[in-house]
Design a protein around this motif. Structure first.
Motif, PDB file in Angstrom:
ATOM      1  N   HIS A  82     -24.738 121.208  18.708  1.00 49.79           N
ATOM      2  CA  HIS A  82     -26.126 120.834  18.388  1.00 49.79           C
ATOM      3  C   HIS A  82     -26.199 119.648  17.423  1.00 49.79           C
ATOM      4  O   HIS A  82     -27.215 118.986  17.322  1.00 49.79           O
ATOM      5  N   TRP A  83     -25.120 119.409  16.688  1.00 48.73           N
ATOM      6  CA  TRP A  83     -25.167 118.294  15.739  1.00 48.73           C
ATOM      7  C   TRP A  83     -25.263 116.951  16.460  1.00 48.73           C
ATOM      8  O   TRP A  83     -25.996 116.068  16.052  1.00 48.73           O
ATOM      9  N   TYR A  84     -24.519 116.797  17.565  1.00 50.24           N
ATOM     10  CA  TYR A  84     -24.530 115.537  18.328  1.00 50.24           C
ATOM     11  C   TYR A  84     -24.109 115.898  19.754  1.00 50.24           C
ATOM     12  O   TYR A  84     -22.964 115.765  20.142  1.00 50.24           O
ATOM     13  N   PRO A  85     -25.096 116.405  20.543  1.00 49.60           N
ATOM     14  CA  PRO A  85     -24.761 117.017  21.826  1.00 49.60           C
ATOM     15  C   PRO A  85     -23.986 116.110  22.773  1.00 49.60           C
ATOM     16  O   PRO A  85     -24.204 114.901  22.829  1.00 49.60           O
ATOM     17  N   ALA A  86     -23.117 116.736  23.540  1.00 52.21           N
ATOM     18  CA  ALA A  86     -22.323 115.985  24.496  1.00 52.21           C
ATOM     19  C   ALA A  86     -23.157 115.555  25.708  1.00 52.21           C
ATOM     20  O   ALA A  86     -22.843 114.544  26.339  1.00 52.21           O
ATOM     21  N   ASP A  87     -24.217 116.305  26.022  1.00 51.65           N
ATOM     22  CA  ASP A  87     -25.070 115.934  27.159  1.00 51.65           C
ATOM     23  C   ASP A  87     -25.659 114.543  26.930  1.00 51.65           C
ATOM     24  O   ASP A  87     -26.259 114.274  25.887  1.00 51.65           O
ATOM     25  N   ALA A  88     -25.508 113.662  27.967  1.00 53.18           N
ATOM     26  CA  ALA A  88     -25.834 112.239  27.783  1.00 53.18           C
ATOM     27  C   ALA A  88     -27.290 112.015  27.386  1.00 53.18           C
ATOM     28  O   ALA A  88     -27.587 111.191  26.507  1.00 53.18           O
ATOM     29  N   LYS A  89     -28.196 112.753  28.029  1.00 55.80           N
ATOM     30  CA  LYS A  89     -29.613 112.473  27.768  1.00 55.80           C
ATOM     31  C   LYS A  89     -30.047 113.025  26.414  1.00 55.80           C
ATOM     32  O   LYS A  89     -30.782 112.361  25.670  1.00 55.80           O
ATOM     33  N   THR A  90     -29.559 114.196  26.060  1.00 58.27           N
ATOM     34  CA  THR A  90     -29.902 114.763  24.749  1.00 58.27           C
ATOM     35  C   THR A  90     -29.332 113.881  23.652  1.00 58.27           C
ATOM     36  O   THR A  90     -29.987 113.598  22.647  1.00 58.27           O
ATOM     37  N   ARG A  91     -28.095 113.433  23.856  1.00 52.61           N
ATOM     38  CA  ARG A  91     -27.461 112.544  22.881  1.00 52.61           C
ATOM     39  C   ARG A  91     -28.252 111.238  22.756  1.00 52.61           C
ATOM     40  O   ARG A  91     -28.464 110.727  21.645  1.00 52.61           O
ATOM     41  N   ALA A  92     -28.713 110.718  23.896  1.00 53.46           N
ATOM     42  CA  ALA A  92     -29.466 109.462  23.861  1.00 53.46           C
ATOM     43  C   ALA A  92     -30.763 109.623  23.065  1.00 53.46           C
ATOM     44  O   ALA A  92     -31.181 108.710  22.341  1.00 53.46           O
ATOM     45  N   ARG A  93     -31.379 110.789  23.162  1.00 52.26           N
ATOM     46  CA  ARG A  93     -32.625 111.007  22.395  1.00 52.26           C
ATOM     47  C   ARG A  93     -32.325 111.020  20.898  1.00 52.26           C
ATOM     48  O   ARG A  93     -33.097 110.487  20.099  1.00 52.26           O
ATOM     49  N   ILE A  94     -31.210 111.613  20.528  1.00 58.04           N
ATOM     50  CA  ILE A  94     -30.837 111.621  19.103  1.00 58.04           C
ATOM     51  C   ILE A  94     -30.467 110.204  18.650  1.00 58.04           C
ATOM     52  O   ILE A  94     -30.883 109.753  17.571  1.00 58.04           O
ATOM     53  N   ASP A  95     -29.738 109.485  19.486  1.00 56.36           N
ATOM     54  CA  ASP A  95     -29.394 108.090  19.159  1.00 56.36           C
ATOM     55  C   ASP A  95     -30.659 107.265  18.951  1.00 56.36           C
ATOM     56  O   ASP A  95     -30.737 106.410  18.060  1.00 56.36           O
ATOM     57  N   SER A 161     -33.705 123.720  18.382  1.00 62.12           N
ATOM     58  CA  SER A 161     -33.718 125.012  17.691  1.00 62.12           C
ATOM     59  C   SER A 161     -32.666 125.037  16.583  1.00 62.12           C
ATOM     60  O   SER A 161     -32.630 125.959  15.765  1.00 62.12           O
ATOM     61  N   GLU A 162     -31.785 124.028  16.604  1.00 63.31           N
ATOM     62  CA  GLU A 162     -30.793 123.846  15.548  1.00 63.31           C
ATOM     63  C   GLU A 162     -30.845 122.382  15.114  1.00 63.31           C
ATOM     64  O   GLU A 162     -31.212 121.517  15.911  1.00 63.31           O
ATOM     65  N   PRO A 163     -30.444 122.090  13.873  1.00 59.94           N
ATOM     66  CA  PRO A 163     -30.527 120.694  13.434  1.00 59.94           C
ATOM     67  C   PRO A 163     -29.460 119.821  14.083  1.00 59.94           C
ATOM     68  O   PRO A 163     -28.405 120.288  14.486  1.00 59.94           O
ATOM     69  N   SER A 164     -29.775 118.532  14.156  1.00 63.22           N
ATOM     70  CA  SER A 164     -28.821 117.522  14.614  1.00 63.22           C
ATOM     71  C   SER A 164     -28.546 116.569  13.448  1.00 63.22           C
ATOM     72  O   SER A 164     -29.171 116.691  12.388  1.00 63.22           O
ATOM     73  N   ILE A 165     -27.656 115.604  13.667  1.00 63.13           N
ATOM     74  CA  ILE A 165     -27.387 114.616  12.614  1.00 63.13           C
ATOM     75  C   ILE A 165     -28.643 113.803  12.307  1.00 63.13           C
ATOM     76  O   ILE A 165     -28.819 113.326  11.185  1.00 63.13           O
ATOM     77  N   ALA A 166     -29.533 113.666  13.279  1.00 63.36           N
ATOM     78  CA  ALA A 166     -30.788 112.942  13.032  1.00 63.36           C
ATOM     79  C   ALA A 166     -31.659 113.699  12.033  1.00 63.36           C
ATOM     80  O   ALA A 166     -32.297 113.095  11.169  1.00 63.36           O
ATOM     81  N   ASP A 167     -31.672 115.037  12.114  1.00 61.71           N
ATOM     82  CA  ASP A 167     -32.442 115.826  11.148  1.00 61.71           C
ATOM     83  C   ASP A 167     -31.947 115.552   9.726  1.00 61.71           C
ATOM     84  O   ASP A 167     -32.740 115.381   8.802  1.00 61.71           O
ATOM     85  N   LEU A 168     -30.640 115.492   9.557  1.00 61.42           N
ATOM     86  CA  LEU A 168     -30.087 115.287   8.214  1.00 61.42           C
ATOM     87  C   LEU A 168     -30.475 113.917   7.674  1.00 61.42           C
ATOM     88  O   LEU A 168     -30.928 113.779   6.537  1.00 61.42           O
ATOM     89  N   LEU A 169     -30.277 112.896   8.500  1.00 62.60           N
ATOM     90  CA  LEU A 169     -30.501 111.528   8.026  1.00 62.60           C
ATOM     91  C   LEU A 169     -31.975 111.297   7.700  1.00 62.60           C
ATOM     92  O   LEU A 169     -32.314 110.738   6.646  1.00 62.60           O
ATOM     93  N   LEU A 170     -32.850 111.757   8.579  1.00 63.53           N
ATOM     94  CA  LEU A 170     -34.276 111.515   8.359  1.00 63.53           C
ATOM     95  C   LEU A 170     -34.810 112.382   7.212  1.00 63.53           C
ATOM     96  O   LEU A 170     -35.609 111.922   6.403  1.00 63.53           O
TER      97      LEU A 170
END
Lengths: 257, 276
Positions: A82-95, A161-170
């Motif tokens: 959940h921190w930086y998902p491997a799925d390409a589209k989910t990862r792209a949204r976090i990026d 439902s869990e935080p990602s690296i984007a949650d931490l930075l923002l």
């Protein structure tokens, strides 16, 4: 051993420290004293030529830029997906959020600096009115996007439902507003309940580490509040780092004598 | 008087050029590439350097795409139809079979990964990737200021026909741009190791987006362009290398620029004539 160069007063340094603590990643915090211009010294520039915090050294590999550091640590350490998902589209949204952050929510720190720190702490000339208004406008616009778009489904960014690296930075950018006077803070966060709920969710999900990484900025905020209340004309924030142990690392102090 | 008429005629011709583009509100035409993936739709305007970067990556890798122009000169990115795609009115935006994505550096990463491009574009090895990520992150607050400077100095007035921005805003953007260019020249280009950014032997998506930022300076008057690049020999060599390596696609991605530059020059000239 991972070395993190920075100061927990700096919001992206906090985000990286929090990620390490939350994932039991051993690290050593090497304090870089901004007030002594240590970030401009050759030994630090060799690690991050941009001369900004944070930077890391990981077994000889030097890296700057907080979003890049977070991506790198998420990928090289065995952290939950959940921190930086491997799925390409989910990862792209976090990026996408990490990229958006640079020109948008990051204005928060400029606003806080010019409003509270520039004159009183760093003894610099007051900010130009137009400049200040621009930071304020940009910060509030970014907070609105966060409130109305990115946090539209909770509890974490983009409905996670869990935080990602984007949650931490923002989040660590938003928490910089603790430095402000209480009425100013109320104006920013008061009308934004989703942001307040999100910060609470992070604090709870990442307890006690969320609170631990914010101890320095809490102390700084309390110090400033005390100074304001005592109406002393001179206020110099002592950017000192006290020697103390943490459960997962030792901060190397570089104190003034 | 005769000269003013000539300038006005050319301005009108310039306006015609500007208005002669496919609008994004036209119905979509989709096509399927050889591996069965739907063509990518890119919404943007190649006047904008990040849109050019996305188009260039697609061209250089023969990725089918359709460019739906949101005409920057007419602020079409602020229209309600565009805001449905991206409420923040940012360009470029892509639609990949219903998956909408904004932020140019993210789009470049996504295209490189999802289309399984050659590794040098966005390496899978973690440290090499981190180096590219570093540049992409650094881009936003730094070399991207080049575009901000060019926008404030030339485009606001000569393409948007708006009043000249305050001097301090132009000056601040110029300082940030110069500081960034100095760092690229002094630190990020290592020709002794390799011709591309951070001494790589092949270009990455960072080279593409940085190069498109530098080409935005073509909107500046020539003496200013020369002054900016004069003391940056490594940068000039790198730009030349990128252009040659990506020929003819580099030229293709930049093909709308000469007309826009012409339109801007004529407006600049007309302002000088009407003032005199």
């Amino acid at each position: 051993m991972l070395t993190l160069y920075g100061d927990l007063l700096s919001q992206p340094t906090r985000a990286v420290a929090l990620f390490c603590l939350a994932n039991n990643i051993e690290y050593q915090l090497h304090f870089i004293d901004l007030s002594k211009q240590e970030h401009k010294r050759p030994e630090f520039l060799a690690i991050n030529p941009r001369g900004l915090l944070p930077a890391i050294t990981d077994d000889g590999f030097n890296l700057g830029e907080s979003a890049t550091i977070l991506r790198y640590l998420a990928v090289t350490r065995s952290v939950p997906d959940h921190w930086y998902p491997a799925d390409a589209k989910t990862r792209a949204r976090i990026d996408s959020l990490l990229d958006w952050h640079h020109a948008n929510l990051r204005q928060t720190s400029r606003y806080v600096f010019t409003k509270e720190l520039q004159e009183t702490v760093f003894k610099l000339p007051p900010p130009k009115k137009d400049e200040f208004r621009l930071y304020e406008w940009n910060m509030l616009a970014a907070m609105d996007v966060l409130e109305k778009e990115f946090l539209i489904e909770g509890p974490f960014l983009l409905g996670g439902s869990e935080p990602s690296i984007a949650d931490l930075l923002l989040a660590c950018e938003v928490t910089q507003t603790q430095i402000l006077k209480k009425p100013d803070l109320e104006v920013i966060l008061g009308p934004r309940p989703k942001i307040r709920l999100w910060l609470k969710a992070l604090e709870s999900n990442l307890a006690p580490n969320f609170s631990t990484v914010h101890s320095r900025i809490r102390d700084a905020a309390a110090f400033l509040e005390k100074k304001r209340n005592s109406e002393l004309g001179c206020c110099r924030l002592l950017l000192r780092q006290k020697r103390q142990s943490t459960p997962r690392g030792v901060e190397q102090a570089m104190c003034e004598g | 008087m005769g000269l003013l008429r000539q300038v006005k005629d050319k301005l009108n011709a310039g306006e015609e050029v500007l208005s002669n583009k496919a609008r994004f509100t036209q119905s979509k035409v989709s096509s399927v590439d050889s591996v069965g993936m739907m063509a990518l739709t890119v919404y943007g305007d190649t006047l904008s350097q990040p849109t050019r970067a996305v188009v260039l990556l697609c061209l250089a890798n023969k990725i089918p795409y359709e460019l739906k122009v949101a005409d920057f000169t007419k602020k079409e990115h602020k229209l309600p139809e565009f805001k449905e795609l991206n409420p923040r009115s940012e360009v470029p935006v892509i639609d990949d079979g219903g998956f909408i994505l904004a932020e140019s550096t993210t789009i470049l990463r996504y295209i490189a990964s999802s289309r399984h491009l050659s590794d040098h574009w966005y390496p899978t090895e973690v440290k090499s990737r981190a180096r590219v990520d570093y540049l992409l992150d650094w881009y936003h607050s730094n070399i991207h200021q080049t575009a901000e400077y060019v926008f404030q100095k030339e485009l606001v007035t000569n393409l948007w026909k708006e009043p000249i921005p305050p001097e301090e805003i132009i000056k601040a953007a110029e300082q940030r741009m110069i500081a960034s260019m100095d760092l690229v020249e002094g630190c990020f280009l290592k020709p002794e190791k390799g011709p591309f950014l951070l001494g790589a032997s092949e270009p990455s998506i960072a080279d593409i987006i940085f190069a498109c930022e530098y080409t935005q300076t073509r909107f500046l008057v020539h003496p200013e362009q020369e002054k900016l690049m004069h003391e940056r020999p490594k940068t000039m060599k790198w730009l030349d290398t990128v252009e040659k390596r990506l020929a003819p696609y580099f030229g293709e991605a930049h093909k709308t620029l000469p007309d826009l530059i012409m339109a801007a020059e004529f407006h600049r000239a007309s302002l000088r004539i009407t003032e005199s």
